[in-house]
Design an enzyme around this catalytic site. Structure first.
Site, short mmCIF file in Angstrom:
data_model
loop_
_atom_site.label_atom_id
_atom_site.label_comp_id
_atom_site.label_asym_id
_atom_site.label_seq_id
_atom_site.Cartn_x
_atom_site.Cartn_y
_atom_site.Cartn_z
CB CYS A 198 51.95 57.98 74.90
SG CYS A 198 53.25 58.83 75.83
CB CYS A 228 58.59 53.67 74.74
SG CYS A 228 58.54 55.20 75.71
CB CYS A 277 52.65 56.19 71.16
SG CYS A 277 54.31 55.71 70.67
N GLY A 292 61.07 55.01 71.66
CA GLY A 292 61.69 55.26 72.95
C GLY A 292 61.65 56.70 73.41
CB CYS A 328 62.90 59.64 62.23
SG CYS A 328 61.92 59.44 63.71
CB CYS A 363 56.91 56.56 66.71
SG CYS A 363 57.17 56.07 68.36
CD GLU A 417 59.08 50.49 63.96
OE1 GLU A 417 58.64 51.60 63.59
OE2 GLU A 417 58.35 49.56 64.35
#
Ligand code: SAH
Ligand code: SF4
Length: 359
Positions: A119, A115, A122, A172, A108, A346, A95
């Site tokens: 977390c 990833c 996220c 990521g 961005c 994200c 993205e």
């Protein structure tokens, strides 16, 4: 094309030079091609009209120009945020988001498909890791949106459509793909190529301490942001698993060393989550960590995701949190959430697309 085949955007200038030399091409061709790629932002070999046709054909056969195919292209209802889900040749997806402000246009970009850091809050972390991006795939996201801005400029020359900032805050963990990241940063700021000021680029890391130390040694003018989100180890480890490996007592000294070696102000990112990390205790602990450090705290209300049960902090709680930081003279600002209606956080667009497919 497969992932293993290099695109032209993966090459450093001297690599392009030696490839062309190997083909018996005149020395000036490398400069010419570099200019087509990074100054004129050509998006096809056909557009490179000053190159002889056989050279264009050979380049096309050996180095595919681009690898990003837009799959979903969304504009927020206010028209200021545009998000694209790109498919890569191996069908991995990334993205990229463009955020337009009055005086700034920020892109961005992603550094990995997915990833591995996990977390909890996220969307990218919730989706797991697919693969690292090649440096060219990182660079290409910037060029794609710059081209779009240049087109918009032709249509509406009075508006400001210059790309002013690049943030590596998409999918990521940039420091988990260190080599390709550094290659991309060099290519973006290359004075004979794209020549984008390093000071207008920001890399965000979850806190991979050895890589923060290595990055400090690179002596780049690039800005560094560290995703802090909590100021005590227990809480931080419950949100960011990497804190078990690199707890605050090693992370904060690495940040201090970065700031004193580079004289650059670093940012701490803090997603405000109601009753989790927006408490007075956390604000005081954060002020303690940040004291005497050349830093700025970026507060952003949590973007809700499917896999996490927390809510964004209320306006009152944010104000109370900030007043503690202000009283301790910790510079901070509140970032506005952008493009919520297009899942601009994200990893959120990919998550939404997968959810749609599963029903
Ligand atoms: N992996 C890097 C960069 C990508 S994430 C990092 O973690 O820093 C970019 C920023 O978005 C990070 O500060 C991250 O913590 C934050 N973020 C992730 N999910 C979020 C959410 N749901 N709401 C608000 N911020 C979020
Ligand atoms: Fe990865 Fe950053 Fe998301 Fe953590 S916040 S899972 S490091 S992208």
């Amino acid at each position: 094309m497969t992932k293993s085949q290099s695109s032209l955007y993966d090459l450093k200038f001297d690599e392009l030079q030696s490839a062309l030399q190997g083909w018996g091409e005149a020395a000036f061709r490398a400069k010419q091609i570099w200019e087509w790629l990074y100054v004129r932002l050509a998006d096809s070999y056909e557009a490179m009209t000053s190159l002889p046709k056989p050279l264009r054909d050979r380049l096309a056969a050996e180095y595919p120009l681009g690898r990003l195919t837009p799959k979903i292209d969304l504009l927020s209802s206010d028209g200021w945020t545009r998000k694209i889900l790109f498919a890569l040749p191996d069908q991995a997806q990334i993205e990229t988001v463009l955020m337009e402000y009055d005086t700034r246009n920020t892109v961005c970009i992603s550094t990995q498909a997915g990833c591995a850091m996990g977390c909890t809050f996220c969307a990218t972390g919730q989706g797991g890791f697919q693969r690292n991006l090649a440096s060219g795939e990182i660079v290409e996201q910037v060029l794609f949106f710059d081209r779009e801005l240049r087109k918009a400029n032709l249509q509406l020359p009075t508006a400001n459509h210059q790309l002013t900032n690049v943030v590596l805050m998409g999918m990521g963990e940039p420091f988990a793909n260190y080599h390709q990241l550094i290659g991309a940063l060099h290519r973006l700021s290359d004075p004979i190529g794209y020549n984008f000021g390093a000071r207008r680029i920001t890399v965000s890391t979850v806190g991979l301490v050895p890589m923060i130390e290595r990055f400090t040694e690179e002596h780049l003018q690039v800005n560094l942001a560290v995703s802090l989100h909590a100021a005590t180890n227990d809480l931080r480890a419950s949100m960011l698993p990497i804190n078990k490996r690199y707890p605050l007592e090693v992370l904060i000294p690495a940040c201090r060393a970065y700031a004193s070696a580079t004289h650059r102000r670093l940012s701490f990112e803090w997603a405000l989550i109601e009753n989790v990390n927006d408490t007075p205790e956390q604000a005081h602990a954060l002020a303690q960590l940040a004291k005497g450090l050349l830093c700025h705290v970026n507060l952003i209300p949590l973007n809700p995701t499917h896999g996490y049960n927390g809510a964004a902090s209320t306006r009152e709680r944010i104000a109370a949190f900030r007043s503690i930081l202000d009283a301790q003279h910790i510079p901070n600002s509140l970032r506005v959430r952008r493009g919520i209606d297009i899942h601009a956080g994200c990893g959120q667009l990919k998550q939404a697309q997968n959810a749609d497919h599963s029903v």
